[in-house]
Design a protein around this motif. Structure first.
Motif, PDB file in Angstrom:
ATOM      1  N   GLY A 100       0.809  -1.208   0.000  1.00 35.38           N
ATOM      2  CA  GLY A 100       0.000   0.000   0.000  1.00 35.38           C
ATOM      3  C   GLY A 100       0.845   1.263   0.000  1.00 35.38           C
ATOM      4  O   GLY A 100       0.563   2.231  -0.729  1.00 35.38           O
ATOM      5  N   LEU A 101       1.903   1.275   0.810  1.00 36.12           N
ATOM      6  CA  LEU A 101       2.785   2.442   0.861  1.00 36.12           C
ATOM      7  C   LEU A 101       3.541   2.608  -0.454  1.00 36.12           C
ATOM      8  O   LEU A 101       3.774   3.735  -0.907  1.00 36.12           O
ATOM      9  CB  LEU A 101       3.767   2.300   2.029  1.00 36.12           C
ATOM     10  CG  LEU A 101       3.160   2.513   3.417  1.00 36.12           C
ATOM     11  CD1 LEU A 101       4.165   2.146   4.501  1.00 36.12           C
ATOM     12  CD2 LEU A 101       2.697   3.960   3.594  1.00 36.12           C
ATOM     13  N   TYR A 102       3.941   1.507  -1.058  1.00 36.00           N
ATOM     14  CA  TYR A 102       4.638   1.579  -2.350  1.00 36.00           C
ATOM     15  C   TYR A 102       3.737   2.232  -3.397  1.00 36.00           C
ATOM     16  O   TYR A 102       4.161   3.143  -4.116  1.00 36.00           O
ATOM     17  CB  TYR A 102       5.031   0.164  -2.776  1.00 36.00           C
ATOM     18  CG  TYR A 102       5.743   0.081  -4.111  1.00 36.00           C
ATOM     19  CD1 TYR A 102       7.128   0.108  -4.185  1.00 36.00           C
ATOM     20  CD2 TYR A 102       5.025  -0.036  -5.305  1.00 36.00           C
ATOM     21  CE1 TYR A 102       7.797   0.026  -5.408  1.00 36.00           C
ATOM     22  CE2 TYR A 102       5.672  -0.116  -6.534  1.00 36.00           C
ATOM     23  CZ  TYR A 102       7.055  -0.082  -6.569  1.00 36.00           C
ATOM     24  OH  TYR A 102       7.689  -0.152  -7.780  1.00 36.00           O
ATOM     25  N   GLU A 103       2.505   1.750  -3.493  1.00 41.37           N
ATOM     26  CA  GLU A 103       1.572   2.294  -4.487  1.00 41.37           C
ATOM     27  C   GLU A 103       1.306   3.769  -4.231  1.00 41.37           C
ATOM     28  O   GLU A 103       1.283   4.587  -5.163  1.00 41.37           O
ATOM     29  CB  GLU A 103       0.256   1.504  -4.457  1.00 41.37           C
ATOM     30  CG  GLU A 103       0.373   0.070  -4.922  1.00 41.37           C
ATOM     31  CD  GLU A 103       0.825  -0.047  -6.364  1.00 41.37           C
ATOM     32  OE1 GLU A 103       0.385   0.793  -7.180  1.00 41.37           O
ATOM     33  OE2 GLU A 103       1.628  -0.943  -6.668  1.00 41.37           O
ATOM     34  N   PHE A 104       1.100   4.138  -2.981  1.00 38.74           N
ATOM     35  CA  PHE A 104       0.818   5.537  -2.641  1.00 38.74           C
ATOM     36  C   PHE A 104       2.016   6.420  -2.969  1.00 38.74           C
ATOM     37  O   PHE A 104       1.872   7.476  -3.599  1.00 38.74           O
ATOM     38  CB  PHE A 104       0.469   5.645  -1.158  1.00 38.74           C
ATOM     39  CG  PHE A 104       0.276   7.061  -0.684  1.00 38.74           C
ATOM     40  CD1 PHE A 104      -0.787   7.818  -1.143  1.00 38.74           C
ATOM     41  CD2 PHE A 104       1.157   7.633   0.222  1.00 38.74           C
ATOM     42  CE1 PHE A 104      -0.970   9.127  -0.715  1.00 38.74           C
ATOM     43  CE2 PHE A 104       0.983   8.937   0.661  1.00 38.74           C
ATOM     44  CZ  PHE A 104      -0.080   9.685   0.194  1.00 38.74           C
TER      45      PHE A 104
END
Length: 943
Positions: A685-689
């Motif tokens: 999730g943090l990577y995508e954001f």
């Protein structure tokens, strides 16, 4: 405030142009350690969070499994520290008795020596030297990975304090009647010269043989003429053990042999008469229905022997050679004896047949040779009373297993449990705290009090002197304890037990979380809970289960999905990847690959080049964050998140409100995932954001406002200045919170970037900041959905431009057609941004009715949800060439449709092909039909 150009130059100096993982990581590891950043204080405020790391064995160096486990543990620990918990993460190593002694004895053999040549004291000194070298190397490797542990509390299972805990536990278990000494059948490892527990035995399927032999009935020659049987036929996979047979067993309901029960047989090659007995353990339908019984060499036969009061004849020495009970085969190795026994039986005409037979053979996990069930006098722990208490606690969800499915595995081990053989015939380890009482008159062990269990030799002497007088002679047991005995005390011995006044024990016991692999649920997890059940480390009435949660992780597998191991030759030294890509890249790659709690991780690795695409992708992500932060520093006018402050909601643009809504939602979701052990989901999730929403979209959308035109004057310049400051405030806020959220996963990188962004001195650490509270008021699900549609629309425009063959700098107008007012509103408010991001000289948003009334023009069109995107191309490209290319695409798609449709129309293919192949064919057909339809629509738009 400095002039923007000066500020930008100053900010650019704060971070080098390129990210250097090695230098950055070494610097912050030194600063963290020198500052005592992770030193735990029992008096500090905050809810306690304690995690004692699974201690690596001091057997050389770490492997990738350690790297994976370290990444998971440190992510959890750093998250809870950011959440304000009073965190103790306690490191240590395990002495690993069998493994280390095996290594040392192998070294001695290579030197032409033996441990007996050295003597016990010299051998132990060599072992301690090995521990200092190997343990130091392992600790250095853990530091390289960025473990945020309290190194001042580092423990070793044979430290003085932990050794005292081991003696105390042994004495208490003995006092409770849970430790006893007796002769039982144990798993004996001839390679290590020691007993091993059931759990240290690995069952391997091997290709072997099943030998069938005749055992003559006593006096059978007298009844041969009457048609009576003269022998019984038995089958075995271990002919060498037949020399210790004491009976042949048949099922009591087997009509073939019922009349022979009570008769005797003559044991071939030995001549000893042995009885035919009836026992329900024998399966009448398996083999010949006759089973040889060798109680001293088989656990099932041992049980039969106990039921029938049979003698136990051991025919093998502990080094794997045959003893005097083996007669003429004495001195042969067990496998040599196997061949010799078969040859002798064949010579006497007693070999019936030999069949190929694939079966499971128990191997010593450490010695790597087949174990030998042997009768031996050993020390045991009665486990059922302890397991019963653990089962009761489990009904109260103590401990809680994550994932929950491993709870059943733990319960199964506790339900069908044998007593635990805890003595090992080794020198390296905790020597058993028991002393044999030797008679001063004949030098023999006293019969009435053969041994004394005590915490020390002085205590043992005092007890023995009281019973036998002051001249008593004591000899300590030569054996050491199973390594898992001391490891079973790890969660509380490391906190100061048995000292009930230990501040660490009072503050952090029971511990919060145990992170470990599924393969040692019983080896270690159950041993720890059973030891705690006996010791009550927290004191009477206090919780005794040593951890609230048990977070189970999977294995690291290679690119072919094989378990990594030294024996398979596919293991990877984690430091090879750390040297190439950095510790943060490796950590992030491993955690991000976790599909769900408890799942295995697949890690690709090119052994020729030393490259890993998975870790390289994580390194690229680190570079992306580095460049994004440098961009921010050059556009914040020399200010920091603190000096800029929070943006005024009245001045926020659509893009600002969108990214702040996403920031708040990602913050809340990430915290929930970390807290629930969903570390892989949090990383993804943090990577995508970070990559897609912050870097690819918000930074692009903010560039115009961050760098307003210099020629603006008056009110326009004032508006631009307000927009610029708001963009700076939002960008600084988003980056600061993003670095905080990423810190548990990529601690070194985020610490460096945060210092560059905040301008903080080295003594103010990101690692000790507080997790930001998500701004619930900023969350707007409707806005996020509409902005996602806006992004999708821009992507369609870019795809159409690429299809048309437009150059990146070539302008082309864009037309959006939608009947949804809220979507139209978003598109119109973002017209300037759309124009900049798509090189559009004009952006129009129309209702479908208005669009239909317009004169037709030659264009490419695409669809995104309920939005039609039109790219007029008159005068911009060679329309004939574009039409020709689309016609070729259509022809190719139609040809594929015909081929796939033909296959699916063939009943033989549909009925006989594997289901997955048919499904794949249907999916390919659907994709080809979609591509054909798109080509037709685009050709129609150009005609």
């Amino acid at each position: 405030m400095p002039e923007p150009s000066v500020a930008a130059a100053t900010a650019a100096d704060a971070l080098p142009k390129t990210y250097d993982p090695a230098g950055t990581e070494a610097r912050w590891q030194r600063i963290w350690e020198e500052s005592g950043a992770f030193h735990a204080d029992p008096e500090a405020p905050g809810e306690p969070f304690c995690l004692v790391i699974p201690p690596p064995n001091v057997t050389g160096s770490l492997h990738m499994g350690h790297g994976f486990e370290t990444s998971l543990i440190d992510t959890l620990v750093r998250f809870h520290r950011l959440r304000g918990r009073n965190v103790l993460c306690l490191p240590g190593t395990d002495h690993a008795s069998i493994a280390v002694q095996t290594i040392l004895e192998k070294q001695l053999r290579a030197e032409g020596s033996d441990k007996r040549d050295l003597g016990r004291d010299a051998f132990l000194e060599r072992a301690w030297q090995w521990k200092r070298e190997s343990g130091g190397r392992i600790v250095s490797q853990l530091r390289r990975l960025g473990y945020s542990v309290d190194w001042s509390r580092e423990r070793f299972t044979m430290d003085e304090g932990l050794s005292r805990a081991v003696s105390e536990a042994f004495v208490r278990l003995h006092e409770q009647g849970l430790i006893y000494r007796g002769e039982y059948l144990v798993n004996w490892c001839p390679a290590s010269g020691s007993a091993v527990s059931d759990l240290e035995v690995e069952m391997k399927e091997v290709d072997g043989h099943l030998w069938h032999f005749r055992y003559p009935l006593s006096g059978a020659e007298d009844g041969a003429a009457d048609g009576q049987p003269t022998h019984l036929e038995v089958a075995t996979t271990r002919p060498e053990t037949m020399l210790g047979d004491v009976a042949v067993a048949v099922n009591p309901a087997d009509e073939r042999y019922r009349h022979l029960v009570g008769r005797t047989l003559v044991l071939p090659l030995v001549g000893r008469e042995i009885p035919v007995i009836a026992d329900d353990h024998v399966e009448a339908g398996f083999g010949t229905g006759c089973v040889k019984v060798t109680p001293a060499h088989d656990p099932n036969d041992y049980a039969i022997g106990q039921r029938h009061g049979l003698p136990q004849i051991t025919v093998m020495r502990k080094n794997g050679t045959m003893n005097h009970h083996a007669g003429r085969f004495e001195g042969l190795d067990r496998f040599e004896a196997r061949r010799a026994v078969v040859e002798a039986l064949e010579a006497e005409g007693l070999l019936v047949k030999v069949e190929p037979h694939r079966h499971c053979v128990p191997y010593s996990d450490r010695g790597k040779v087949p174990v030998e069930p042997l009768l031996s006098t050993q020390w045991f722990v009665r486990t059922e009373p302890l397991a019963a208490r653990c089962r009761e606690a489990l009904e109260r969800q103590q401990p809680r297993f994550v994932p929950e499915r491993w709870r059943k595995v733990y319960l199964d081990w506790l339900t069908d449990i044998r007593d635990w053989c805890i003595s090992r015939q080794l020198w390296w380890g905790h020597r058993i705290p028991a002393w044999f009482v030797i008679s001063a008159t004949d030098g023999r062990v006293c019969d009435d009090t053969p041994f004394v269990v005590a915490r020390s030799e002085a205590e043992a002497r005092a007890i023995a002197s009281e019973r036998h007088g002051p001249d008593v002679v004591l000899e300590q047991d030569e054996d050491v304890l199973d390594t898992w005995f001391s490891s079973g005390l790890w969660p509380f011995s490391t906190l100061g037990w048995p000292d009930a006044g230990s501040a660490d024990l009072q503050r952090w016991y029971p511990t919060t979380t145990l992170v470990t692999g599924f393969d040692i649920i019983f080896f270690w997890v159950a041993r720890m809970t059973m030891m705690a059940a006996a010791m009550d480390p927290g004191g009477a009435g206090e919780p005794w289960i040593p951890f609230r949660d048990v977070a189970i992780h999977g294995l690291v597998r290679d690119e072919q999905n094989r378990k990594m191991s030294k024996s398979a030759g596919n293991g990877i030294d984690p430091l090879l990847l750390v040297d190439r890509y950095g510790a943060d890249a490796l950590r992030f790659a491993l955690v991000r690959e976790v599909a769900g709690a408890g799942q295995d991780v697949r890690l690709d690795y090119d052994r020729a080049s030393g490259a890993s695409a998975t870790v390289e992708s994580a390194r690229n992500f680190a570079n992306k964050l580095w460049n994004a932060t440098r961009f921010a520093l050059m556009n914040l006018g020399g200010e920091t998140p603190a000096s800029l402050g929070r943006p005024d909601p009245a001045h926020l643009t659509l893009a600002d409100r969108w990214i702040l809504s996403r920031l708040a939602r990602v913050n809340a979701g990430t915290a929930e995932r970390f807290a629930a052990y969903g570390l892989g989901e949090a990383a993804k999730g943090l990577y995508e954001f970070a990559w897609n929403e912050v870097c690819d979209w918000y930074l692009e959308l903010s560039k115009r406002r961050l760098n307003p035109a210099a020629e603006l004057r008056g009110e326009a310049a004032q508006r631009a200045a307000t927009d610029q400051r708001t963009a700076r405030q939002v960008l600084a806020l988003v980056l600061e919170q993003l670095l905080l959220m990423l810190h548990p996963l990529m601690p070194h990188l985020t610490e460096e970037l945060w210092h560059g962004l905040s301008g903080a001195a080295d003594d103010r650490l990101l690692a000790l900041q507080r997790w930001p509270e998500p701004d619930a008021a900023a969350m707007d699900a409707g806005l996020e959905a509409r902005f996602a549609e806006l992004i999708a629309a821009i992507r369609v425009v870019r795809n159409l431009r690429a299809l048309a063959g437009l150059k990146p700098s070539q302008p082309a107008p864009v037309l959006f057609i939608t009947g949804r007012p809220e979507l139209a509103d978003v598109l119109m408010r973002a017209e300037v941004d759309i124009a900049l991001l798509t090189r559009a000289p004009s952006v129009q948003v129309m209702d479908p009715a208005v669009a239909r009334a317009r004169p037709a023009s030659r264009a490419l069109a695409g669809v995104s949800g309920e939005l039609q995107v039109v790219l007029p191309l008159e005068g911009l490209v060679d329309l004939a060439a574009l039409s020709s290319r689309l016609e070729k695409d259509l022809a190719r798609a139609e040809k594929e449709i015909a081929q796939l449709s033909g296959r699916l129309a063939n009943p033989k293919f549909v009925d006989r092909a594997p289901e997955a192949v048919v499904a794949d064919c249907r999916a390919s057909l659907a994709e080809a039909e979609t591509q054909a339809q798109l080509a037709r629509e685009r050709l129609s738009g150009l005609s």
